[in-house]
Design an enzyme around this catalytic site. Structure first.
Site, mmCIF file in Angstrom:
data_model
loop_
_atom_site.group_PDB
_atom_site.id
_atom_site.type_symbol
_atom_site.label_atom_id
_atom_site.label_comp_id
_atom_site.label_asym_id
_atom_site.label_seq_id
_atom_site.Cartn_x
_atom_site.Cartn_y
_atom_site.Cartn_z
ATOM 1 N N ALA A 11 0.805 -1.225 0.000
ATOM 2 C CA ALA A 11 0.000 0.000 0.000
ATOM 3 C C ALA A 11 0.834 1.270 0.000
ATOM 4 O O ALA A 11 0.323 2.348 -0.298
ATOM 5 C CB ALA A 11 -0.936 0.006 1.213
ATOM 6 N N ARG A 16 10.889 7.495 -0.739
ATOM 7 C CA ARG A 16 12.336 7.513 -0.926
ATOM 8 C C ARG A 16 12.755 7.087 -2.328
ATOM 9 O O ARG A 16 13.904 7.302 -2.729
ATOM 10 C CB ARG A 16 13.005 6.613 0.123
ATOM 11 C CG ARG A 16 13.120 7.266 1.488
ATOM 12 C CD ARG A 16 13.840 6.358 2.471
ATOM 13 N NE ARG A 16 12.962 5.304 2.977
ATOM 14 C CZ ARG A 16 13.372 4.311 3.753
ATOM 15 N NH1 ARG A 16 14.654 4.226 4.094
ATOM 16 N NH2 ARG A 16 12.524 3.397 4.178
ATOM 17 N N GLN A 73 -6.186 -0.155 1.837
ATOM 18 C CA GLN A 73 -5.797 0.552 3.049
ATOM 19 C C GLN A 73 -5.867 2.038 2.714
ATOM 20 O O GLN A 73 -4.947 2.605 2.141
ATOM 21 C CB GLN A 73 -4.387 0.165 3.509
ATOM 22 C CG GLN A 73 -3.998 0.801 4.839
ATOM 23 C CD GLN A 73 -2.542 0.555 5.217
ATOM 24 O OE1 GLN A 73 -1.711 0.256 4.359
ATOM 25 N NE2 GLN A 73 -2.222 0.710 6.497
#
Length: 463
Positions: A11, A16, A73
């Site tokens: 999810a 990064r 989610q």
């Protein structure tokens, strides 16, 4: 045997990575990371695979399609919260659930199977997949008791001086008794700096309840790599490439320079194939025995027949027969089929064309939207003129035709069996079988013309 399930955590956005592409969709050896994970899970005897999606949910679903069920989610509130989203599908089921992150593309089904087996044999309620890290800095440490079970799972920042010297780390992959997992998740708190619900907290909850929590240590730390940035992505790429190449070499394929050879996991290669450096094989490509590929060839979604040679060429979505020579510097575009013993030479482009056995297109030609018979010779510089700006048309060249250099075949047109086309001709009408077709202006030589032009230029003051 207990029923087994899997939950894949996919999810997160992966900030990064610094990319508009969602993290788990970044490819490793041409295949998205999450697809690698699910492909390995599919090799296990699982009842269900459930993927938790959030950022880029629709694209992840499109990638995995029928390989998984999906749960959203909506807010990314930690790994514990992510697993909890599968509660409606799993909470009442007996059995074992393995939880895997979608950014661990190097995990193998063999390691996951060993983890499950260890979990069952230990009679554990939870089992952590661990590994010994050369440098464990930043990783959570797994501290074992005298029985070898997990006494403590401690984050690096919370570890004591003694615990910091432990190099057995938590890889983030787990097995749980399914019912115990979802009961414990109800007790996980978000009372932490991030305000998130962490899956490792389930380990402590189960231990406090007196349950057996154990760990299975894999011998291959590299396999447990989680990809969070482009550096780790590059490391995963190199590891996967080495794994794939080594397997092919064990199976009887000669890789002249495996460091500079790139083979996607879906590619099939027979014994006694030789692959030279700089070659990239991807998609559902199949290379038959005795073929020689490269150097510097790119082949995608193709079948390459036995004993064929492909040099410095690009071939896509095409079928190449047996004992065919392609290249150097040929471009075979999609929906092309080359017959046996044919030759496609340097700087030739073929597109959506069938070329028969023993035919030759040796150099500097474009053959598109064509049907070429057997034993045809296509001279240097020949072009099938297939496009009028609005529509594509077919050129048909029948068996045993000889086409001279620099011929333009203006489609739709048929060159009859056994006929000849003279060099420099522009063919706009069908050529009968066994005919010679000449379609060019008659040569005219004007004697002394060049000399007269030079003299006139001098008289006008030119140099």
């Amino acid at each position: 045997m207990k029923k087994r399930y899997a939950v894949v955590l996919a999810a997160g956005q992966g900030t990064r990575m610094k990319s508009s592409l969602y993290k788990v969709l970044h490819p490793v050896m041409g295949r998205p990371m999450v697809q690698h994970v699910v492909d390995q899970l599919k090799k296990l005897d699982l009842e269900e695979i459930i993927t938790i999606v959030g950022f880029g949910a629709e694209k992840v679903k499109d990638q995995l399609e029928n390989d998984s069920q999906f749960v959203i989610q909506a807010e990314q509130l930690g790994t514990g919260h992510a697993v909890l989203q599968a509660e409606q599908l799993l909470r009442n089921k007996e059995g074992t659930t393995v939880v895997v992150c979608g950014d661990t593309p190097l995990l193998t089904n063999a390691t996951l199977q060993a983890l499950l087996n260890h979990h069952d044999q230990a009679g554990a309620v939870a089992t952590i997949l661990t590994a010994k890290a050369p440098d464990p800095t930043g990783y959570g440490r797994v501290i074992r008791n005298e029985a070898g079970h997990v006494a403590k799972n401690v984050e690096h920042k919370d570890a004591s001086e003694v615990e910091l010297h432990v190099n057995e780390i938590n890889t983030g992959t787990y097995c749980f008794d399914n019912r115990a997992l979802f009961q414990a998740l109800q007790e996980v708190s978000n009372d932490n700096a991030q305000g998130e619900y962490y899956l490792p907290d389930v380990i402590e909850i189960l231990k406090d309840q007196g349950e057996i929590v154990t760990a299975y240590q894999t011998d291959d730390f590299e396999e447990t790599l989680g990809v969070n940035d482009r550096i780790a992505l590059s490391q995963a790429e190199q590891s996967m490439k080495k794994r794939i190449n080594n397997q092919h070499m064990r199976n009887g394929v000669s890789l002249i320079d495996p460091v500079h050879t790139y083979i996607s996991p879906s590619v099939g290669i027979d014994q006694d194939v030789t692959i030279h450096p700089g070659s990239i094989l991807s998609g559902n490509t199949q290379i038959k025995s005795g073929a020689i590929i490269g150097p510097n060839s790119e082949i995608t979604d193709c079948i390459i027949g036995s004993d064929s040679i492909i040099k410095q060429s690009v071939i896509t979505n095409s079928v190449i027969g047996q004992r065919v020579q392609v290249g150097p510097y040929a471009h075979i575009r999609p929906q092309t089929k080359i017959g046996n013993d044919a030759k496609i030479g340097n700087f030739v482009e073929i597109k959506k064309t069938a070329i028969g056995d023993k035919s030759k297109v040796s150099h500097l030609s474009y053959i598109g939207d064509a049907e070429v018979g057997s034993n045809v010779n296509v001279g240097c510089g020949t072009i099938t003129v297939n496009y009028d700006g609005a529509n594509k048309y077919v050129t048909t060249i029948e068996d045993d035709v000889f086409i001279g250099c620099n011929a333009n075949l203006v489609a739709p047109v048929t060159i009859g069996e056994g006929s000849f086309v003279a060099a420099g001709s522009t063919i706009t009408k069908d050529v009968p079988r066994e005919a010679l077709s000449i379609a060019r202006a008659r040569q005219t030589n004007k004697e002394e013309y060049a000399k007269k032009m030079k003299n006139a230029k001098k008289a006008n003051g030119g140099s």
